[in-house]
Motif scaffolding. Structure first.
Motif, PDB file in Angstrom:
ATOM      1  N   ILE A  63       0.823  -1.212   0.160  1.00  0.00           N
ATOM      2  CA  ILE A  63      -0.056   0.069   0.142  1.00  0.00           C
ATOM      3  C   ILE A  63       0.888   1.377  -0.007  1.00  0.00           C
ATOM      4  O   ILE A  63       1.876   1.458   0.940  1.00  0.00           O
ATOM      5  CB  ILE A  63      -1.088   0.080   1.175  1.00  0.00           C
ATOM      6  CG1 ILE A  63      -1.722  -1.138   1.004  1.00  0.00           C
ATOM      7  CG2 ILE A  63      -1.737   1.244   1.070  1.00  0.00           C
ATOM      8  CD1 ILE A  63      -2.630  -1.448   2.688  1.00  0.00           C
ATOM      9  N   PHE A  64       0.632   2.186  -1.079  1.00  0.00           N
ATOM     10  CA  PHE A  64       1.320   3.517  -0.890  1.00  0.00           C
ATOM     11  C   PHE A  64       0.031   4.577  -0.856  1.00  0.00           C
ATOM     12  O   PHE A  64      -0.969   4.492  -1.491  1.00  0.00           O
ATOM     13  CB  PHE A  64       1.894   3.837  -2.378  1.00  0.00           C
ATOM     14  CG  PHE A  64       3.067   2.841  -2.645  1.00  0.00           C
ATOM     15  CD1 PHE A  64       4.449   3.603  -2.174  1.00  0.00           C
ATOM     16  CD2 PHE A  64       3.243   1.880  -3.370  1.00  0.00           C
ATOM     17  CE1 PHE A  64       5.457   2.761  -2.401  1.00  0.00           C
ATOM     18  CE2 PHE A  64       4.318   1.251  -3.614  1.00  0.00           C
ATOM     19  CZ  PHE A  64       5.485   1.676  -3.165  1.00  0.00           C
ATOM     20  N   GLN A  65      -0.039   5.067   0.201  1.00  0.00           N
ATOM     21  CA  GLN A  65      -1.067   5.950   0.565  1.00  0.00           C
ATOM     22  C   GLN A  65      -0.974   7.382   1.236  1.00  0.00           C
ATOM     23  O   GLN A  65       0.141   7.441   2.127  1.00  0.00           O
ATOM     24  CB  GLN A  65      -2.306   5.193   1.144  1.00  0.00           C
ATOM     25  CG  GLN A  65      -1.702   4.926   2.796  1.00  0.00           C
ATOM     26  CD  GLN A  65      -2.971   4.037   3.561  1.00  0.00           C
ATOM     27  OE1 GLN A  65      -3.933   3.431   3.008  1.00  0.00           O
ATOM     28  NE2 GLN A  65      -2.715   3.656   4.878  1.00  0.00           N
ATOM     29  N   ASN A  66      -1.699   8.158   1.209  1.00  0.00           N
ATOM     30  CA  ASN A  66      -1.631   9.819   1.645  1.00  0.00           C
ATOM     31  C   ASN A  66      -0.348  10.147   1.363  1.00  0.00           C
ATOM     32  O   ASN A  66       0.405  10.441   2.576  1.00  0.00           O
ATOM     33  CB  ASN A  66      -1.782   9.386   3.311  1.00  0.00           C
ATOM     34  CG  ASN A  66      -3.159   8.856   3.530  1.00  0.00           C
ATOM     35  OD1 ASN A  66      -4.340   9.255   2.877  1.00  0.00           O
ATOM     36  ND2 ASN A  66      -3.122   7.883   4.429  1.00  0.00           N
ATOM     37  N   ILE A  67      -0.037  10.324   0.294  1.00  0.00           N
ATOM     38  CA  ILE A  67       1.253  10.759  -0.227  1.00  0.00           C
ATOM     39  C   ILE A  67       1.191  12.155  -0.891  1.00  0.00           C
ATOM     40  O   ILE A  67       0.370  12.309  -1.804  1.00  0.00           O
ATOM     41  CB  ILE A  67       1.982   9.802  -1.210  1.00  0.00           C
ATOM     42  CG1 ILE A  67       2.273   8.439  -0.238  1.00  0.00           C
ATOM     43  CG2 ILE A  67       3.372  10.274  -1.504  1.00  0.00           C
ATOM     44  CD1 ILE A  67       2.879   7.386  -1.143  1.00  0.00           C
ATOM     45  N   ILE A  68       1.830  13.017  -0.634  1.00  0.00           N
ATOM     46  CA  ILE A  68       2.239  14.330  -1.329  1.00  0.00           C
ATOM     47  C   ILE A  68       3.581  14.479  -2.146  1.00  0.00           C
ATOM     48  O   ILE A  68       4.543  14.156  -1.428  1.00  0.00           O
ATOM     49  CB  ILE A  68       1.952  15.641  -0.393  1.00  0.00           C
ATOM     50  CG1 ILE A  68       0.705  15.614   0.165  1.00  0.00           C
ATOM     51  CG2 ILE A  68       2.238  16.848  -1.143  1.00  0.00           C
ATOM     52  CD1 ILE A  68       0.446  16.684   1.346  1.00  0.00           C
ATOM     53  N   MET A  69       3.379  14.755  -3.431  1.00  0.00           N
ATOM     54  CA  MET A  69       4.401  14.668  -4.377  1.00  0.00           C
ATOM     55  C   MET A  69       4.498  16.240  -4.736  1.00  0.00           C
ATOM     56  O   MET A  69       3.643  16.686  -5.283  1.00  0.00           O
ATOM     57  CB  MET A  69       4.443  13.632  -5.361  1.00  0.00           C
ATOM     58  CG  MET A  69       4.154  12.270  -5.075  1.00  0.00           C
ATOM     59  SD  MET A  69       4.535  11.078  -6.282  1.00  0.00           S
ATOM     60  CE  MET A  69       4.148   9.577  -5.428  1.00  0.00           C
ATOM     61  N   ASP A  70       6.119  16.699  -4.850  1.00  0.00           N
ATOM     62  CA  ASP A  70       6.181  17.924  -5.255  1.00  0.00           C
ATOM     63  C   ASP A  70       7.286  17.726  -6.255  1.00  0.00           C
ATOM     64  O   ASP A  70       8.386  17.600  -6.091  1.00  0.00           O
ATOM     65  CB  ASP A  70       6.516  19.071  -4.251  1.00  0.00           C
ATOM     66  CG  ASP A  70       6.759  20.318  -4.775  1.00  0.00           C
ATOM     67  OD1 ASP A  70       6.444  20.852  -6.018  1.00  0.00           O
ATOM     68  OD2 ASP A  70       7.142  21.352  -3.989  1.00  0.00           O
ATOM     69  N   ASN A  71       6.989  17.954  -7.618  1.00  0.00           N
ATOM     70  CA  ASN A  71       8.151  18.367  -8.665  1.00  0.00           C
ATOM     71  C   ASN A  71       8.729  16.870  -8.934  1.00  0.00           C
ATOM     72  O   ASN A  71       9.952  17.030  -8.867  1.00  0.00           O
ATOM     73  CB  ASN A  71       8.951  19.115  -8.252  1.00  0.00           C
ATOM     74  CG  ASN A  71       9.739  19.855  -9.180  1.00  0.00           C
ATOM     75  OD1 ASN A  71       9.233  19.679 -10.852  1.00  0.00           O
ATOM     76  ND2 ASN A  71      11.047  20.331  -9.263  1.00  0.00           N
ATOM     77  N   VAL A  72       8.105  15.949  -8.673  1.00  0.00           N
ATOM     78  CA  VAL A  72       8.508  14.398  -8.767  1.00  0.00           C
ATOM     79  C   VAL A  72       8.578  13.996 -10.283  1.00  0.00           C
ATOM     80  O   VAL A  72       7.520  14.268 -10.871  1.00  0.00           O
ATOM     81  CB  VAL A  72       7.633  13.330  -8.013  1.00  0.00           C
ATOM     82  CG1 VAL A  72       8.131  11.890  -8.110  1.00  0.00           C
ATOM     83  CG2 VAL A  72       7.901  13.867  -6.580  1.00  0.00           C
ATOM     84  N   GLN A  73       9.594  13.034 -10.935  1.00  0.00           N
ATOM     85  CA  GLN A  73       9.729  12.940 -12.059  1.00  0.00           C
ATOM     86  C   GLN A  73       8.689  11.763 -12.466  1.00  0.00           C
ATOM     87  O   GLN A  73       7.883  11.722 -13.574  1.00  0.00           O
ATOM     88  CB  GLN A  73      10.822  12.614 -12.591  1.00  0.00           C
ATOM     89  CG  GLN A  73      11.157  12.243 -13.986  1.00  0.00           C
ATOM     90  CD  GLN A  73      12.681  12.273 -14.227  1.00  0.00           C
ATOM     91  OE1 GLN A  73      13.550  12.745 -13.916  1.00  0.00           O
ATOM     92  NE2 GLN A  73      12.943  11.515 -15.542  1.00  0.00           N
ATOM     93  N   ASN A  74       8.846  10.660 -11.735  1.00  0.00           N
ATOM     94  CA  ASN A  74       7.766   9.668 -12.005  1.00  0.00           C
ATOM     95  C   ASN A  74       7.041   9.216 -10.785  1.00  0.00           C
ATOM     96  O   ASN A  74       7.475   8.549  -9.973  1.00  0.00           O
ATOM     97  CB  ASN A  74       8.783   8.359 -12.605  1.00  0.00           C
ATOM     98  CG  ASN A  74       9.544   8.532 -13.718  1.00  0.00           C
ATOM     99  OD1 ASN A  74       9.071   8.841 -14.784  1.00  0.00           O
ATOM    100  ND2 ASN A  74      10.908   8.532 -13.458  1.00  0.00           N
TER     101      ASN A  74
END
Length: 411
Positions: A305-316
């Motif tokens: 499980i990958f959950q509740n994630i914030i990404m900023d300027n992520v390539q993939n």
């Protein structure tokens, strides 16, 4: 859903709070009155950063490990202790707290031989070990990076030490440490059970090669929380034999993101299950939530499980690569692959530098199955267009709002 500005403000606040938590050495618990304290200075350590204090540490460890009462091995504050490659082994008669208040610093590259090049500081075969103190583990890795084939292709590819290794340990706690500039991997947890890694600060330049933050393999019942990891490779690499791992409140970046794998290299069997990555912030990383396996392998990666994630300027941001190849020679197509199933990507939002925000690249001989995409919103950095997704040999389903729309009917 919060605006991008609000999300970034909340994110910055979380980073600040985590930094305060990691750096607040006043929160480190001192040994209680029942513990016997063994200071390395009582065993000949100079702490000037120039003279070799390895033997002093070894003697202090022998005394602490032999104590019939709970023991604390103290590395005093305000000094730098030069250590060559060393292994601190158990079993010990009682529990031991390794209290690092000062700095442990690695020697120059010329002081290493092929016999000891894999590890710098290793803890092996110990039950009930705690490593804490608010001090610094300094791998002095700059000269290693300059001599890496990934920095200079004209150089031969050679091994470099892992800064801190825990092997065959159970009931292990590591917290309130700063691990910086490792020669290669910063921390490796191998063949361990019942592990807690908390409030760690792990840093190296984004250009430093192979400097994974936390590497976990052949270990079970592991918790990682409240950590900040800034490196030149994976913030976390989760490999074969990892079961029941829970990661929460980790800030990652720069680096290559959080990776499960690579699995199945050299036609090997790999088994990974029961992984939860929750409440994580990734910024400026090459990858976000990633699973990577080699062709030709066998085994499984499931219940992840990958959950509740914030990404900023992520390539993939979201990527499954079942055809991973990190080789100077092209990898040949093979009939077998590590099976990937029961994977959830849930409540993930942020920005990406790539139009392909979701990539599910699976093997035709062992397609990925039971992939769930739930409540995802990934937009191009700067609002420069729409994001897209691609799927190959992947069986997926979606629920809630998913941006980009998954795979445009390619299933």
């Amino acid at each position: 859903m919060a605006s991008a500005t609000t999300a970034k403000l909340l994110w910055s606040l979380l980073i600040a709070l985590l930094l305060l938590s990691v750096c607040d050495a006043s929160s480190v618990k001192e040994p209680d009155g029942t513990s016997v304290v063994f200071s390395i200075e009582n065993y000949g350590a100079r702490g000037d950063g120039k003279h070799d204090d390895t033997q002093a540490l070894a003697k202090a460890w022998t005394a602490a490990c032999s104590s019939s009462r709970p023991a604390a091995l103290l590395v005093p504050k305000g000094k730098s202790y030069l250590l060559k490659s060393t292994t601190l082994s158990g079993p010990c008669k009682s529990t031991v707290v390794f209290m690092v208040k000062g700095m442990l610093v690695a020697p120059s590259r010329s002081d290493w031989s092929e016999d000891n090049i894999s590890h710098w500081i290793m803890f092996q075969g110990i039950s009930g070990l705690t490593v804490t103190g608010g001090g610094v583990i300094n791998g002095n890795g700059e000269v290693w990076w300059k001599n890496s084939c990934k920095t200079n292709e004209a150089l031969p590819c050679t091994h470099a030490p892992t800064a801190l290794t825990f092997h065959l340990c159970d009931n292990l706690k590591v917290d309130y440490l700063k691990i910086v500039n490792s020669q290669q991997i910063h921390m490796s947890v191998e063949d361990c059970t019942d592990v807690q890694l908390t409030r760690l600060s792990i840093t190296a330049p984004g250009t430093s090669p192979n400097t994974d933050g936390i590497h976990i393999t052949r270990s079970k019942d592991v918790q990682v929380r409240d950590c900040i990891i800034k490196t030149g490779d994976d913030c976390m690499s989760i490999e074969d034999g990892t079961h029941n791992l829970h990661v929460t409140k980790v800030v990652c970046g720069p680096g290559h993101g959080i990776s499960i794998g690579s699995l199945g290299d050299d036609n090997s069997r790999a088994e990974v299950s029961g992984i939860t990555i929750d409440s994580v912030q990734l910024y400026g990383t090459t990858n976000g939530a990633r699973i990577k396996t080699w062709q030709g392998g066998s085994g499984f990666a499931k219940d992840i499980i990958f959950q509740n994630i914030i990404m900023d300027n992520v390539q993939n941001p979201i990527i499954i690569d079942q055809n991973y190849c990190d080789s100077a020679k092209p990898c040949q197509d093979q009939e077998s692959a590590v099976e990937i199933n029961s994977i959830i990507f849930k409540n993930i939002r942020g920005t990406t530098t790539s139009k392909d925000a979701i990539k599910l690249s699976c093997n035709k001989n062992a397609p990925c199955s039971d992939i769930s995409l739930e409540n995802i919103e990934l937009k191009l950095e700067g609002g420069k267009g729409d994001t897209e997704s691609t799927c190959q040999n992947a069986k997926w389903r979606k629920s809630g709002n998913v941006v980009p729309s998954p795979c445009k009917g390619n299933n």
